[in-house]
Design a protein around this motif. Structure first.
Motif, short mmCIF file in Angstrom:
data_model
loop_
_atom_site.label_atom_id
_atom_site.label_comp_id
_atom_site.label_asym_id
_atom_site.label_seq_id
_atom_site.Cartn_x
_atom_site.Cartn_y
_atom_site.Cartn_z
N ARG A 117 29.73 61.93 -15.67
CA ARG A 117 30.08 62.60 -14.43
C ARG A 117 28.85 62.67 -13.52
O ARG A 117 27.77 63.08 -13.95
N SER A 142 39.22 57.38 -14.26
CA SER A 142 39.36 58.60 -15.06
C SER A 142 40.32 58.38 -16.22
O SER A 142 41.36 57.75 -16.05
N ILE A 145 43.62 60.17 -14.85
CA ILE A 145 43.98 60.01 -13.46
C ILE A 145 45.49 60.22 -13.27
O ILE A 145 46.31 59.71 -14.03
N GLU A 152 40.74 66.12 -7.85
CA GLU A 152 39.42 66.59 -8.20
C GLU A 152 39.30 66.95 -9.68
O GLU A 152 38.23 66.80 -10.27
N GLY A 155 40.54 63.41 -11.90
CA GLY A 155 39.77 62.19 -11.69
C GLY A 155 40.46 61.19 -10.78
O GLY A 155 41.63 61.32 -10.43
N ILE A 156 39.71 60.19 -10.40
CA ILE A 156 40.18 59.17 -9.46
C ILE A 156 39.77 57.79 -9.96
O ILE A 156 39.25 57.65 -11.07
N MET A 175 42.94 58.00 -5.00
CA MET A 175 43.21 59.35 -5.46
C MET A 175 44.70 59.52 -5.76
O MET A 175 45.53 58.72 -5.35
N SER A 228 35.90 63.58 -7.59
CA SER A 228 36.21 63.82 -9.00
C SER A 228 35.13 64.69 -9.63
O SER A 228 33.94 64.44 -9.47
N GLN A 232 34.21 60.02 -16.05
CA GLN A 232 34.96 58.77 -15.90
C GLN A 232 34.27 57.66 -16.69
O GLN A 232 33.10 57.78 -17.04
#
Length: 294
Positions: A117, A142, A145, A152, A155-156, A175, A228, A232
């Motif tokens: 992160r 992520s 995701i 947020e 994750g993206i 996103m 995020s 990830q």
């Protein structure tokens, strides 16, 4: 950008500030380090015919080559990743300890090889010769995701670099997962400047308040939408163009058009009819840095 020296390897170029190297693969030796990388072979719970665990070559000079290759008379190519998510779980693997197979669609979770992160994510790469046939990318994704309303906190997808067309690169944040709430933040396409040796640097500075993306030491995009806050994983990927928009396999081994009439054909897509032509996306290194806290 400031130079960060790495012994016996090409340097990194980082945003201003103090940094420490926390993870890297310099692709030394002649075998892929499988403690760092796995293969993506599935797509939305099904085996994806365009992906393979073949075609990865370490050249002995600290480069990894991801080749378009031939499997059963078809063009395919590899995807490397340091983690996994719902793309990677086969739908038929529904067993769980309580026998609730009908409400347990995911396969058994495997521990990630590397998730992280924030920080600076960088690769140095040389592109395939024919991006119209096979694209390449360096990105993070992520493991969760699209699992909740707020990107947020689940994750993206951050596409640090995608190479679809000769001389141009793409950078995009995705996103909201991949359903109806799918959105893009800060998508840009830009011209690549030629370099003397054909190598390019791509980087992402991921902070708690936003992202800044770089190509060859120059800023190409900033994005502050839906940052995020979850770890990830990293991907280095290639894909033969057309599999997702063209043909895909049925359970009975036949092939049909996706998104259109159920036209069944006898041959899978990209059957090699003429001489096979190889192509490769080449990566010198992947590195992750953290800012040094004062």
């Amino acid at each position: 950008m400031k130079k960060f020296e790495v012994k016996d390897h090409e340097p990194s170029y980082l945003p201003e500030g103090d940094w420490e190297l926390v993870w890297a693969d310099e692709f030394d030796g002649t075998k892929l380090d499988t403690t760092k990388w796995g293969f993506r072979l599935n797509y939305w719970g099904k085996r994806f015919e365009g992906y393979t665990d073949q075609g990865v070559v370490l050249d002995g000079n600290s480069h990894v080559e991801l080749h378009r290759t031939e499997v059963d008379g078809r063009y395919v190519s590899p995807q490397l990743q340091t983690g996994a998510n719902s793309f990677d779980y086969l739908l038929e693997n529904r067993e769980n300890p309580w026998g609730q197979d009908g409400i347990w669609p995911l396969g058994e979770l495997e521990p990630p090889k590397f998730v992280h992160r924030y920080g600076y994510y960088e690769c140095r790469c040389k592109f395939q010769k024919d991006p119209e046939t096979m694209w390449s990318a360096f990105w993070t994704q992520s493991p969760s995701i699209g699992a909740r309303f707020e990107p947020e906190w689940c994750g993206i997808e951050s596409d640090i670099m995608e190479y679809f067309h000769e001389g141009k690169a793409h950078t995009t944040n995705i996103m909201g997962g991949y359903g109806r709430q799918f959105t893009r933040g800060g998508k840009v396409k830009y011209d690549l400047e030629e370099t003397p040796d054909g190598w390019h640097y791509f980087g992402m500075d991921w902070r708690e308040d936003g992202y800044t993306f770089y190509c060859d030491g120059k800023e190409v995009m900033q994005c502050t939408d839906h940052v995020s806050h979850v770890p990830q994983f990293i991907l280095l990927t290639t894909e033969v163009q057309g599999y997702r928009s063209g043909l895909n396999g049925n359970a009975d081994g036949k092939w049909k058009l996706l998104g259109g009439p159920n036209i069944i054909v006898d041959e899978p897509p990209f059957r090699i009819k003429d001489e096979f032509v190889d192509d490769a996306f080449i990566v010198d290194f992947v590195r992750v840095f953290d800012r040094v806290k004062k």
